[in-house]
Design a protein around this motif. Sequence first.
Motif, PDB file in Angstrom:
ATOM      1  N   ARG A 293      -0.082  -6.074   9.402  1.00 32.57           N
ATOM      2  CA  ARG A 293      -1.529  -5.900   9.505  1.00 32.57           C
ATOM      3  C   ARG A 293      -1.916  -4.424   9.478  1.00 32.57           C
ATOM      4  O   ARG A 293      -2.983  -4.053   8.958  1.00 32.57           O
ATOM      5  CB  ARG A 293      -2.056  -6.541  10.783  1.00 32.57           C
ATOM      6  CG  ARG A 293      -1.958  -8.059  10.808  1.00 32.57           C
ATOM      7  CD  ARG A 293      -2.542  -8.642  12.077  1.00 32.57           C
ATOM      8  NE  ARG A 293      -1.611  -9.540  12.740  1.00 32.57           N
ATOM      9  CZ  ARG A 293      -1.852 -10.159  13.881  1.00 32.57           C
ATOM     10  NH1 ARG A 293      -3.016  -9.965  14.496  1.00 32.57           N
ATOM     11  NH2 ARG A 293      -0.956 -10.962  14.416  1.00 32.57           N
ATOM     12  N   LEU A 294      -1.062  -3.579  10.043  1.00 27.65           N
ATOM     13  CA  LEU A 294      -1.373  -2.155  10.107  1.00 27.65           C
ATOM     14  C   LEU A 294      -0.901  -1.386   8.882  1.00 27.65           C
ATOM     15  O   LEU A 294      -1.498  -0.376   8.515  1.00 27.65           O
ATOM     16  CB  LEU A 294      -0.722  -1.531  11.353  1.00 27.65           C
ATOM     17  CG  LEU A 294      -1.419  -1.774  12.682  1.00 27.65           C
ATOM     18  CD1 LEU A 294      -0.564  -1.235  13.820  1.00 27.65           C
ATOM     19  CD2 LEU A 294      -2.784  -1.107  12.702  1.00 27.65           C
ATOM     20  N   TRP A 295       0.188  -1.828   8.254  1.00 26.11           N
ATOM     21  CA  TRP A 295       0.828  -1.015   7.218  1.00 26.11           C
ATOM     22  C   TRP A 295       0.516  -1.443   5.797  1.00 26.11           C
ATOM     23  O   TRP A 295       0.382  -0.582   4.932  1.00 26.11           O
ATOM     24  CB  TRP A 295       2.351  -1.036   7.401  1.00 26.11           C
ATOM     25  CG  TRP A 295       2.853  -0.560   8.722  1.00 26.11           C
ATOM     26  CD1 TRP A 295       2.165   0.158   9.652  1.00 26.11           C
ATOM     27  CD2 TRP A 295       4.164  -0.778   9.265  1.00 26.11           C
ATOM     28  NE1 TRP A 295       2.968   0.399  10.756  1.00 26.11           N
ATOM     29  CE2 TRP A 295       4.184  -0.162  10.535  1.00 26.11           C
ATOM     30  CE3 TRP A 295       5.302  -1.433   8.794  1.00 26.11           C
ATOM     31  CZ2 TRP A 295       5.333  -0.176  11.343  1.00 26.11           C
ATOM     32  CZ3 TRP A 295       6.441  -1.446   9.589  1.00 26.11           C
ATOM     33  CH2 TRP A 295       6.446  -0.824  10.851  1.00 26.11           C
ATOM     34  N   VAL A 296       0.453  -2.737   5.531  1.00 25.44           N
ATOM     35  CA  VAL A 296       0.375  -3.179   4.133  1.00 25.44           C
ATOM     36  C   VAL A 296      -0.756  -4.165   3.844  1.00 25.44           C
ATOM     37  O   VAL A 296      -1.046  -4.431   2.686  1.00 25.44           O
ATOM     38  CB  VAL A 296       1.717  -3.798   3.667  1.00 25.44           C
ATOM     39  CG1 VAL A 296       2.808  -2.750   3.638  1.00 25.44           C
ATOM     40  CG2 VAL A 296       2.124  -4.977   4.552  1.00 25.44           C
ATOM     41  N   LYS A 297      -1.377  -4.735   4.863  1.00 25.77           N
ATOM     42  CA  LYS A 297      -2.515  -5.609   4.618  1.00 25.77           C
ATOM     43  C   LYS A 297      -3.797  -4.784   4.558  1.00 25.77           C
ATOM     44  O   LYS A 297      -3.908  -3.749   5.202  1.00 25.77           O
ATOM     45  CB  LYS A 297      -2.628  -6.671   5.717  1.00 25.77           C
ATOM     46  CG  LYS A 297      -1.592  -7.785   5.616  1.00 25.77           C
ATOM     47  CD  LYS A 297      -1.907  -8.908   6.589  1.00 25.77           C
ATOM     48  CE  LYS A 297      -1.001 -10.111   6.357  1.00 25.77           C
ATOM     49  NZ  LYS A 297      -1.387 -11.246   7.227  1.00 25.77           N
ATOM     50  N   PRO A 298      -4.776  -5.243   3.781  1.00 22.14           N
ATOM     51  CA  PRO A 298      -6.038  -4.504   3.714  1.00 22.14           C
ATOM     52  C   PRO A 298      -6.857  -4.695   4.987  1.00 22.14           C
ATOM     53  O   PRO A 298      -6.717  -5.698   5.692  1.00 22.14           O
ATOM     54  CB  PRO A 298      -6.747  -5.140   2.514  1.00 22.14           C
ATOM     55  CG  PRO A 298      -6.223  -6.553   2.485  1.00 22.14           C
ATOM     56  CD  PRO A 298      -4.784  -6.452   2.938  1.00 22.14           C
ATOM     57  N   SER A 299      -7.699  -3.733   5.268  1.00 21.74           N
ATOM     58  CA  SER A 299      -8.635  -3.852   6.387  1.00 21.74           C
ATOM     59  C   SER A 299      -9.928  -3.142   6.020  1.00 21.74           C
ATOM     60  O   SER A 299      -9.923  -2.195   5.233  1.00 21.74           O
ATOM     61  CB  SER A 299      -8.050  -3.242   7.668  1.00 21.74           C
ATOM     62  OG  SER A 299      -7.937  -1.836   7.547  1.00 21.74           O
TER      63      SER A 299
END
Length: 457
Positions: A293-299
């Motif tokens: 969630r922090l490194w490779v998923k979009p936010s």
Amino acid sequence: MAQTNAQIQAAAQAYMDTAIDFLKRKIAMKAVSAEGISAEHMKLDAQFVADELERVGVSTRVVLSKNADGTPGAWEVIGEKIVNPAAKTVLLYAHHDVQPAPTDDGVWKTDPFVGTIKGDRLYGRGASDDGSGIAIHLGALAILGDELGVNVKFFIEGEEEMGSDSFIPFVKEHPDFFDADIMIVADSGNWSPEIPSLTTSLRGNTNIDVTVRVMESPRHSGAFGGVVLDANTMAALLIASMYNKDGELVVDGVKSQEVVGGLQQDIDEAQLRIDGSILPSVKLPGTGSLASRLWVKPSVTVIGFDAHPVEGSFNVISPATTFRLSLRTAPSQDPLEAQRALGEFMVAHAPFGCEVSWKPVDAGRGWAMDADCDVSKIAEKALEDAFECAPINQGQGGSIPFIPDLCEMYPKYQVLVTGPEDPQANAHSPNESQSLSSLRKLIAAEAMMLRDFVHAE
């Protein structure tokens, strides 16, 4: 004959007094770029760093860069030590500017510009970010001395904390200088003071401004409230439509990916909540590992919103509003592709027929390490030997835009993102500090990398 690991580790231990002295003097330089990137105090700090590089055999220059419009940029330090024109060339990066350190709130426990040792940590602004990045490079070259088997070039930037606006114009002005085989960016962090890391990926970033309009002009809420929703409420509904019930981003065309190099260990939720000062009642949104969630998923983050302040508010329906969305993209996604997808999603999901338009603000590409190349494997082995434990590699949720820009300009680059920080370093925050035992091991690790890069394919 090349130095053994034991010899390098002993030399790193012997070098620590020099490293600490350098950091104390560097902290005292007060190289706050926010007070003027081209100002005299930044020039003096650049010259200070250049003098230290000269002491380890690097021929250096201090140069004032230019922005794309020709205005003065930052005071940069460039240097090189060429041992063999036929050998591999390693570009070593760090930055000499630091964040401001306001003390009027009483949070700093020491003078931020006086290096102060407490236990195993040296406190002061820039002690870690990125004074220790420079110290790692200096220490590695001091240890190897005349045994250095690769050519090295240095770029010590003077405006990293201000956005690096003049970096790429400077590269374009000096293209031959930045031609290298390997680049080490010593401006990231480690899993802990005892466990090292390579940074395996960086998310990209793109911003858009979205405007929501419901009326031609304001109207009294008593006369029209109930038959039309105000623009701020419409905007809130539109923003909420980006997420499903689990808090997962569901914008078509905005992509995700797997953790680069595989997930070795997930982020500890309890520590994450402490580091992020997250309220106990708040449920963490999304699915999958915290690391992904922090490194490779979009936010997406709403970083600006035009609305009337509470003070002085009155009973009027807002006819229009604009908000700015900051989208962190997966390392491999083209940020312009993600930008278009987000903007089109906003228009397609306009609630109750309101008028929605958007315009791009900026975009920067992410980056992912080649985890299988010789350079990465040599670096991981060096970290393991220096720390006497296997590294836990990690991605970063933030962006370093110049890395993908340089990789596009120099396709043969193999990039390593290392650095001195750890979760207790408090970079950009009060009471910034550097683990001295970690610094010693990182100096040894970089010396081992430079020693062994001669064998990299």
